[in-house]
Write a protein that holds these residues in place. Structure first.
Motif, PDB file in Angstrom:
ATOM      1  N   ILE A 235      16.069   7.833 -19.367  1.00 60.28           N
ATOM      2  CA  ILE A 235      15.156   8.979 -19.319  1.00 60.28           C
ATOM      3  C   ILE A 235      14.999   9.595 -20.704  1.00 60.28           C
ATOM      4  O   ILE A 235      13.898   9.982 -21.113  1.00 60.28           O
TER       5      ILE A 235
ATOM      6  N   GLU B 293      11.570  10.121 -22.757  1.00 56.30           N
ATOM      7  CA  GLU B 293      11.119  11.444 -23.205  1.00 56.30           C
ATOM      8  C   GLU B 293      10.698  11.420 -24.677  1.00 56.30           C
ATOM      9  O   GLU B 293       9.776  12.145 -25.075  1.00 56.30           O
TER      10      GLU B 293
ATOM     11  N   ILE C  63       7.239  10.044 -24.506  1.00 54.85           N
ATOM     12  CA  ILE C  63       6.330  11.002 -23.864  1.00 54.85           C
ATOM     13  C   ILE C  63       5.932  12.085 -24.861  1.00 54.85           C
ATOM     14  O   ILE C  63       4.770  12.512 -24.917  1.00 54.85           O
TER      15      ILE C  63
ATOM     16  N   HIS D 273       1.734  14.036 -18.973  1.00 58.12           N
ATOM     17  CA  HIS D 273       3.169  13.923 -19.240  1.00 58.12           C
ATOM     18  C   HIS D 273       3.947  13.888 -17.935  1.00 58.12           C
ATOM     19  O   HIS D 273       4.971  13.198 -17.834  1.00 58.12           O
TER      20      HIS D 273
ATOM     21  N   LYS E  22       3.899  10.313 -16.553  1.00 60.27           N
ATOM     22  CA  LYS E  22       4.810   9.438 -17.308  1.00 60.27           C
ATOM     23  C   LYS E  22       6.260   9.768 -16.978  1.00 60.27           C
ATOM     24  O   LYS E  22       7.108   8.882 -16.839  1.00 60.27           O
ATOM     25  N   ARG E  23       6.541  11.064 -16.873  1.00 59.87           N
ATOM     26  CA  ARG E  23       7.917  11.497 -16.607  1.00 59.87           C
ATOM     27  C   ARG E  23       8.362  11.057 -15.210  1.00 59.87           C
ATOM     28  O   ARG E  23       9.519  10.622 -15.020  1.00 59.87           O
TER      29      ARG E  23
ATOM     30  N   HIS F  86      11.607   8.727 -14.344  1.00 58.34           N
ATOM     31  CA  HIS F  86      12.699   9.139 -13.456  1.00 58.34           C
ATOM     32  C   HIS F  86      12.846   8.180 -12.275  1.00 58.34           C
ATOM     33  O   HIS F  86      13.970   7.895 -11.842  1.00 58.34           O
TER      34      HIS F  86
END
Length: 367
Positions: free
Chosen positions: A46, A50, A53, A68, A71-72, A76
């Motif tokens: 992750i 990040e 991102i 975002h 993508k996040r 996850h």
């Protein structure tokens, strides 16, 4: 005596062996995945995502990219599923912002886009990544068999958002890659709702199951794209492969072919349009009336059809033999029983795509 206590004593005394309790070094195989327990690997995954991102614009600043949040959520979800052992296929890459995120997560990324310009842009965005393979091709017009030797575990479908192309990409992925377990769809909320229609149909057919919303709107609340409009459905979806079987429509059906005489018009002007319809095995044309088509015995494995189209000259009985190329992107027409070719057909979107790609090479051109 506990190992940590022994190490501490050795360290204080300056004796050899003081490093026995040092933290494990990260294993840089599989795109930077670190060793350790599952929680440590997930958090490291992750964290890498990040970083990428943060390099990407959000959707409010650049409407054509994913948010975002999208993508996040992808990070996850897959960082908890041993992505360092998996290969992801990405269809539609634009500037490569999502490609970089995927490359920080998965062992390998196969990134495909119809535009060579976009593949080069994406490569420039991730110049130091060694786990990305870029390919410029049109998945809707290409025979997927040359990709079938690859193992693919996850597919991200974000290319052409027209209904028939979204469905074709999803069905081709499932037919071509038996190891695929997850499909990710962007722009589920975009209008016209072609992506939503394709995904919802595949869910109804149980081709896709256990779907979950991702990105903005995943909590069911309306969300707004700054300066554009508000949406009430989620930005994207992640779905698992289901037990259902999607019918893979023959690639020559329900598409438009431009028809040219043989020998050709010196100005390369099409004489008309022909489309082979699924419903009722009908043939629609712009200038030659309506007709019908049928497959000869063994037609499922051959590249030939028989077509009856009364007003297509010069066949007196209107019966034609249609011989397709391997990708079904073009065909030649001969009167039944004859050897000479009288007409040549090519998919209209193939011609449009050719002009689009070539026009993009002119500086300042916008499609």
């Amino acid at each position: 005596m506990p190992l940590l206590l022994v190490s501490a004593l050795l360290l204080l005394l300056g004796l050899p062996g003081a490093a026995v309790a040092a933290a494990p070094r990260p294993d840089r195989a599989h795109g930077g995945a670190s060793v350790g327990n599952a929680t440590e690997r997930r958090l490291a995954c992750i964290q890498r995502a990040e970083v990428e991102i943060a390099r990407a614009p959000d959707k409010d600043a650049w409407r054509v990219t994913t948010t975002h949040a999208f993508k996040r959520d992808v990070a996850h979800f897959f960082c908890a599923r041993e992505p360092e052992k998996q290969v992801v296929l990405e269809l539609g890459i634009f500037k490569g912002h999502s490609t970089a995120v995927l490359a920080s997560i998965f062992a390998k990324v196969i990134s495909v886009d119809v535009s060579p310009e976009y593949t080069h842009d994406a490569a420039r965005h991730s110049p130091n990544r060694k786990n990305i393979v870029f390919m410029a091709l049109d998945t809707y017009l290409t025979d997927w068999s040359f990709l079938s030797a690859n193992r693919v575990d996850v597919a991200v479908i974000d290319a052409d958002h027209k209904y028939e192309k979204v469905r074709a990409d999803a069905v081709n992925v499932l037919h071509t890659f038996p190891d695929v377990q997850w499909l990710v769809f962007d722009d589920y909320a975009t209008e016209p709702a072609d992506v939503k229609r394709a995904v919802d149909e595949l869910i109804e057919e149980q081709v896709l199951v256990r779907c979950r919303p991702i990105g903005r709107g995943k909590d069911g609340r309306p969300w707004e794209m700054k300066g554009y409009k508000a949406y009430v459905i989620p930005e994207g979806m992640i779905c698992a492969r289901g037990p259902g079987s999607a019918n893979k429509k023959a690639p020559f059906l329900d598409v438009t072919y431009l028809v040219y005489p043989v020998p050709g018009d010196p100005l390369v002007q099409a004489t008309g349009i022909i489309s082979f319809k699924t419903e009722g095995s009908k043939v629609w044309s712009s200038h030659f009336g309506e007709g019908s088509w049928m497959q000869p015995p063994g037609g499922e494995v051959r590249d030939t059809l028989f077509m009856r189209l009364l007003f297509l000259p010069p066949a007196s009985d209107g019966v034609w033999e249609v011989l397709f190329n391997r990708g079904r992107s073009s065909f030649v027409l001969s009167p039944e029983g004859a050897v000479e070719t009288k007409w040549f057909g090519v998919r209209a979107d193939k011609i449009r795509q050719l002009f689009k790609i070539e026009n993009e090479r002119f500086e300042g051109f916008e499609s």
